[in-house]
Design an enzyme around this catalytic site. Structure first.
Site: not given
Ligand SMILES: CN(C)C(=N)NCCC[C@H](N)C(=O)O
Length: 294
Positions: A82, A107, A152, A181, A284
């Site tokens: 990621d 992560r 998150r 997010h 992202c």
């Molecule tokens: C737009 N987005 C959601 C972001 N800012 N980041 C993507 C993170 C993806 C990672 N698999 C996770 O779930 O953290």
């Protein structure tokens, strides 16, 4: 054009879009795959194509370069698939990088990699105490930080980011797990504060991604915002990057594309369908570096 002279002036003014220079941090998706699931988009049983992810990512990189923006790269780390989503690697204003502290164990090891990169590249690092996922949940709009919570980043991180940057922080609560997010539900279109106290910063957002209180705040603060449809939100249309004139968006967000054109922006279409399998899109993969030595 409106008969009201004040309204006419605003229309003219808002249609003159001025491009601003950007410096972004990106990470080549050399190790991209979906080997775990921490959001509703990720299905580890579904195969991924790393070469396709690399080609699509490259087209985003090339687009930024063609528009005259500056790109910094952080080395991808094997076992951290990621890491391509650099927006979660921190939040940077005036050369100060507020580091990330990831919600999920999967992560967690990205945090030291990003923090080391900032320290080695001339940024002052503010180490986080609270769980936060960087620019995924913090968006600078004018002088204000819009901060997302619900999935998150924690509410305590909103206080912390406010202390780090001494700016107003507006907390918004996300309620739909697909939009986990803030950068999946809000796009900052004009990040710069207007002249003479006139707030020119504007956003686009997906009302249904937020609770009632947050929707009321957004309505009041950004009466001129573009409100996107659920259909455009569902293809990560809002997960886009704007330089004040060009707005890089998913080619699937047809309605949003038309709304941007009506407002005088130039939509630039980049398809990151493979990276969407990990639950991320254009924004992202893009961390804005504001300030710093260079
Ligand atoms: C737009 N987005 C959601 C972001 N800012 N980041 C993507 C993170 C993806 C990672 N698999 C996770 O779930 O953290």
């Amino acid at each position: 054009m409106s008969a009201n002279p004040t309204a006419a002036a605003v229309e003219t003014e808002t249609n003159e879009r001025v491009q601003q220079h950007r410096r972004y941090l990106m990470c080549r998706p050399e190790h991209f795959t979906v080997s775990y699931s921490i959001n509703p988009w990720m299905e580890p049983s579904r195969p991924t194509d790393t070469d396709l992810a690399l080609r699509q990512w490259q087209s985003l990189y090339d687009t930024y370069v063609a528009l005259g923006h500056e790109i910094e790269l952080i080395d991808p780390v094997e076992g951290l698939p990621d890491m391509v989503y650099t927006a979660n690697g921190g939040f940077v204003i005036d050369g100060v990088a507020y580091g990330p502290k990831f919600r999920f164990r999967e992560r967690a090891d990205e945090a030291p990699a990003f923090i080391d990169w900032f320290a080695a590249n001339g940024f002052e690092v503010a180490e986080p105490v609270e769980v936060n996922e960087g620019e995924g949940d913090f968006l600078l709009v004018g002088d204000t930080i819009l901060a997302g919570t619900g999935f998150r980043s924690t509410g305590d991180s909103h206080r912390e980011v406010g202390e780090v940057f001494s700016r107003e922080v507006v907390s918004l609560t996300l309620t739909d797990p697909r939009f986990y997010h803030l950068d999946t539900a809000i796009a900052v279109l004009d990040p710069v504060e207007g002249v003479g106290g006139v707030e020119k910063a504007n956003i686009a957002y997906l009302p249904n991604a937020f609770d009632e209180r947050s929707q009321a705040i957004l309505r009041e603060r950004y009466p001129d915002a573009i409100r996107v449809s659920d259909a455009d939100g569902a293809v990560f249309g809002l997960n886009s990057a704007s330089d004040g004139k060009n707005v890089i968006i998913s080619p699937r967000a047809k309605g949003f594309e038309a709304q941007l054109r009506e407002r005088g922006y130039t939509p630039v279409l980049v398809d990151l369908s493979e990276l969407l399998l990990g639950g991320g899109g254009i924004k992202c993969c893009t961390l804005e570096l504001r300030g710093g030595t260079r």
